[in-house]
Design a protein around this motif. Structure first.
Motif, PDB file in Angstrom:
ATOM      1  N   LEU A 249       4.854   4.948  -4.062  1.00 35.44           N
ATOM      2  CA  LEU A 249       4.907   6.235  -4.761  1.00 35.44           C
ATOM      3  C   LEU A 249       3.582   6.958  -4.636  1.00 35.44           C
ATOM      4  N   GLY A 250       2.499   6.175  -4.531  1.00 33.93           N
ATOM      5  CA  GLY A 250       1.168   6.760  -4.387  1.00 33.93           C
ATOM      6  C   GLY A 250       1.074   7.661  -3.167  1.00 33.93           C
TER       7      GLY A 250
ATOM      8  N   SER B 289      -3.807  -0.085  -2.812  1.00 31.57           N
ATOM      9  CA  SER B 289      -3.578  -1.201  -3.758  1.00 31.57           C
ATOM     10  C   SER B 289      -4.858  -1.976  -4.043  1.00 31.57           C
TER      11      SER B 289
ATOM     12  N   TYR C 142       5.303   2.472 -13.228  1.00 33.46           N
ATOM     13  CA  TYR C 142       5.804   2.546 -11.848  1.00 33.46           C
ATOM     14  C   TYR C 142       7.314   2.275 -11.837  1.00 33.46           C
TER      15      TYR C 142
ATOM     16  N   ALA D 248       0.825  -1.215   0.000  1.00 33.43           N
ATOM     17  CA  ALA D 248       0.000   0.000   0.000  1.00 33.43           C
ATOM     18  C   ALA D 248       0.859   1.266   0.000  1.00 33.43           C
TER      19      ALA D 248
ATOM     20  N   PHE E 130      -5.965   3.531  -5.292  1.00 35.81           N
ATOM     21  CA  PHE E 130      -4.599   3.274  -5.764  1.00 35.81           C
ATOM     22  C   PHE E 130      -3.668   3.104  -4.573  1.00 35.81           C
ATOM     23  N   SER E 131      -3.837   3.994  -3.603  1.00 34.13           N
ATOM     24  CA  SER E 131      -2.941   3.993  -2.460  1.00 34.13           C
ATOM     25  C   SER E 131      -3.098   2.724  -1.620  1.00 34.13           C
TER      26      SER E 131
ATOM     27  N   MET F 170      -6.790  -4.103  -8.044  1.00 31.30           N
ATOM     28  CA  MET F 170      -5.719  -4.590  -8.922  1.00 31.30           C
ATOM     29  C   MET F 170      -5.305  -6.011  -8.583  1.00 31.30           C
TER      30      MET F 170
HETATM   31  N1  PFF Z   1      -0.378   1.248  -3.446  1.00 25.08           N
HETATM   32  C1  PFF Z   1       0.801   1.574  -4.204  1.00 25.08           C
HETATM   33  C2  PFF Z   1       1.156   3.029  -3.990  1.00 25.08           C
HETATM   34  O1  PFF Z   1       0.419   3.747  -3.313  1.00 25.08           O
HETATM   35  O2  PFF Z   1       2.169   3.467  -4.522  1.00 25.08           O
HETATM   36  C3  PFF Z   1       0.649   1.268  -5.662  1.00 25.08           C
HETATM   37  C4  PFF Z   1       0.289  -0.138  -5.992  1.00 25.08           C
HETATM   38  C5  PFF Z   1       0.871  -1.211  -5.347  1.00 25.08           C
HETATM   39  C6  PFF Z   1      -0.610  -0.403  -6.967  1.00 25.08           C
HETATM   40  C7  PFF Z   1       0.523  -2.502  -5.655  1.00 25.08           C
HETATM   41  C8  PFF Z   1      -0.936  -1.680  -7.309  1.00 25.08           C
HETATM   42  C9  PFF Z   1      -0.377  -2.722  -6.639  1.00 25.08           C
HETATM   43  F1  PFF Z   1      -0.702  -3.939  -6.961  1.00 25.08           F
END
Ligand code: PFF
Length: 454
Positions: free
Chosen positions: A24-25, A232, A103, A21, A229-230, A235
């Motif tokens: 970079l997000g 995860s 990423y 989690a 996104f943050s 996905m």
């Molecule tokens: N959650 C991660 C972030 O905030 O940078 C991005 C991420 C991780 C997206 C894992 C998708 C994933 F499967």
């Protein structure tokens, strides 16, 4: 099928999932999204989205994964009791593949900045040179090249793959348990320093005093997309990790800890970055280049800034790698189970595919940046499509499949394994899954498609 690996401890699951989690997000994207969208109004919507939509989806994904004990694609077919639902898992896996291709590029940029902070070349400018021009030139020299980002992003993906190739217990879990404490220590140290800067109180205002006139549908969609996104979500990441969780673990509790850790790091990233930005009168709305062009100017001016720079980029690398580990794990688990290949072979196949995709993104920012569609580069398109369309789509379908098809009674049964029976509050969260998440996301997606996004 061969024996499936499992996480060996609760702390290992929390470290790996929080590692996924926090990435970079949190450190790169959250501050600039908040900066661009008016600061605290965005943050409040983000927090509401985390609590009312993010947390229920986190435990749902874990529960689906543990129940189905397979890759993210087949999990949907099993939970939804119909193979056609696999299509949702397929969209999730495709999404994470596309995300991993850009990423790795950005992680490569970060490693490049770390390297040049280490050698000192990042800050090698004569007093006559304007610092804004200097850092803009470094960023564009880097991102417009093909070979530099490719080499550095390959370093990122190989470091990641090395961890994945060792398996869940011996790789993902073991290294997450080492890297996450390092991340927290670096973070606390850097925040402590930031808090002494004169711009700290101004950033508290910027981040925590809301102006709701700035809220548009676009800001709401952006905040929800960012929350997913943050964490995860949408996905297949937490489904995949869930499939390696033992039946003795309390999923709701793990979900709460992961959600909390991720949210704290996002908020504190704002407090890490903005005091510096305000102290040196830079624009909080700089966008994706905030950490690559604005922040180095701050590092240049502040006492001990080069050390700060070194530790800051190291922090971002650690955060990004643990996230990339989970992205690759989704793809690797899928390939292992579909192809029956060994973990090593599957890992390298995934690395090759991701590297090729990464090269396309890098070319799109660099030598081929003149090719744009609707003013966007490939990276910008992928970011936009995944954040605004495929992630919310998978999230809404996950809520529907788990809440309505599998049904919350069965979801609860899974959640009560390794835990006490559900409380009233737990039931309210399940209601959100059924009645709130689907309509809210659908309405917002329609608003987006009808052109709420400028
Ligand atoms: N959650 C991660 C972030 O905030 O940078 C991005 C991420 C991780 C997206 C894992 C998708 C994933 F499967």
């Amino acid at each position: 099928m061969k024996n499936r690996d499992t996480f060996s401890s609760k702390i290992g699951i929390v470290a790996a999932s929080a590692g996924s989690a926090i990435g970079l997000g949190n450190i790169w994207k959250f501050p600039y999204m908040a900066g661009k969208n008016g600061g605290s109004a965005f943050i409040i919507i983000y927090l509401i989205a985390i609590i009312l939509m993010g947390y229920p989806l986190v435990y749902t994904e874990f529960a689906m994964g543990r129940r189905a004990k397979t890759n993210a694609v087949d999990t949907f077919g099993i939970i939804g009791n119909k193979k056609t639902w696999n299509i949702v898992g397929f969209i999730a896996v495709l999404t994470v593949f596309l995300i991993s291709t850009f990423y790795m590029m950005i992680t490569g940029w970060v490693i490049y900045y770390f390297y040049h902070s280490l050698t000192g070349t990042l800050y090698n400018l004569s007093s006559a040179t304007d610092s804004v021009m200097h850092f803009k030139a470094i960023f564009s020299h880097m991102s417009s090249s093909m070979s530099i980002p490719l080499i550095f992003s390959m370093i990122a993906i190989y470091m990641t793959a090395l961890i994945n190739s060792m398996g869940i217990k011996e790789g993902v879990e073991k290294y997450s348990k080492i890297m996450m404490p390092v991340l927290f220590v670096l973070f606390i140290f850097l925040i402590g320093y930031s808090a002494t800067l004169p711009g700290f109180s101004k950033s508290m205002h910027f981040l925590f005093r809301p102006d709701f006139r700035l809220v548009t549908p676009q800001v709401i969609i952006g905040a929800i997309g960012q929350a997913f996104f943050s964490l995860s979500l949408g996905m297949g990441a937490l489904i995949t990790y869930g499939s390696y969780i033992a039946k003795t673990e309390n999923i709701r509790q793990i979900a709460r800890q992961v959600t909390l850790a991720d949210t704290i790091i996002a908020l504190f990233s704002g407090l890490l970055i903005f005091p510096a930005v305000f102290t040196y009168n830079l624009e909080p709305t700089a966008g994706p280049s905030l950490i690559f062009i604005s922040l180095p100017q701050v590092f240049l001016k502040m006492p001990g800034g080069r050390w700060f720079s070194l530790l800051f980029f190291l922090l971002v690398i650690v955060a990004a790698i643990t996230s990339m580990v989970s992205m690759l794990e989704i793809l690797i688990t899928y390939v292992i189970e579909k192809r029956n290949w060994s973990r090593k072979t599957s890992t390298w196949m995934v690395v090759i595919a991701t590297t090729l995709g990464g090269a396309v993104n890098i070319a799109g920012e660099g030598p081929l940046s003149y090719i744009t569609v609707g003013g966007r580069t490939i990276f910008s398109w992928l970011d936009y499509l995944t954040n605004n369309i495929t992630i919310p789509l998978v999230a809404v379908l996950t809520a529907i499949i788990a809440g309505w098809v599998w049904q919350t009674t069965r979801l609860n049964k899974e959640l009560e394994i390794g835990a006490a029976s559900s409380t009233k509050l737990d039931h309210y969260f399940n209601l959100l899954l059924k009645w709130v998440i689907p309509p809210v996301i659908v309405i917002l997606m329609i608003a987006l498609l009808l052109g709420a996004e400028s």
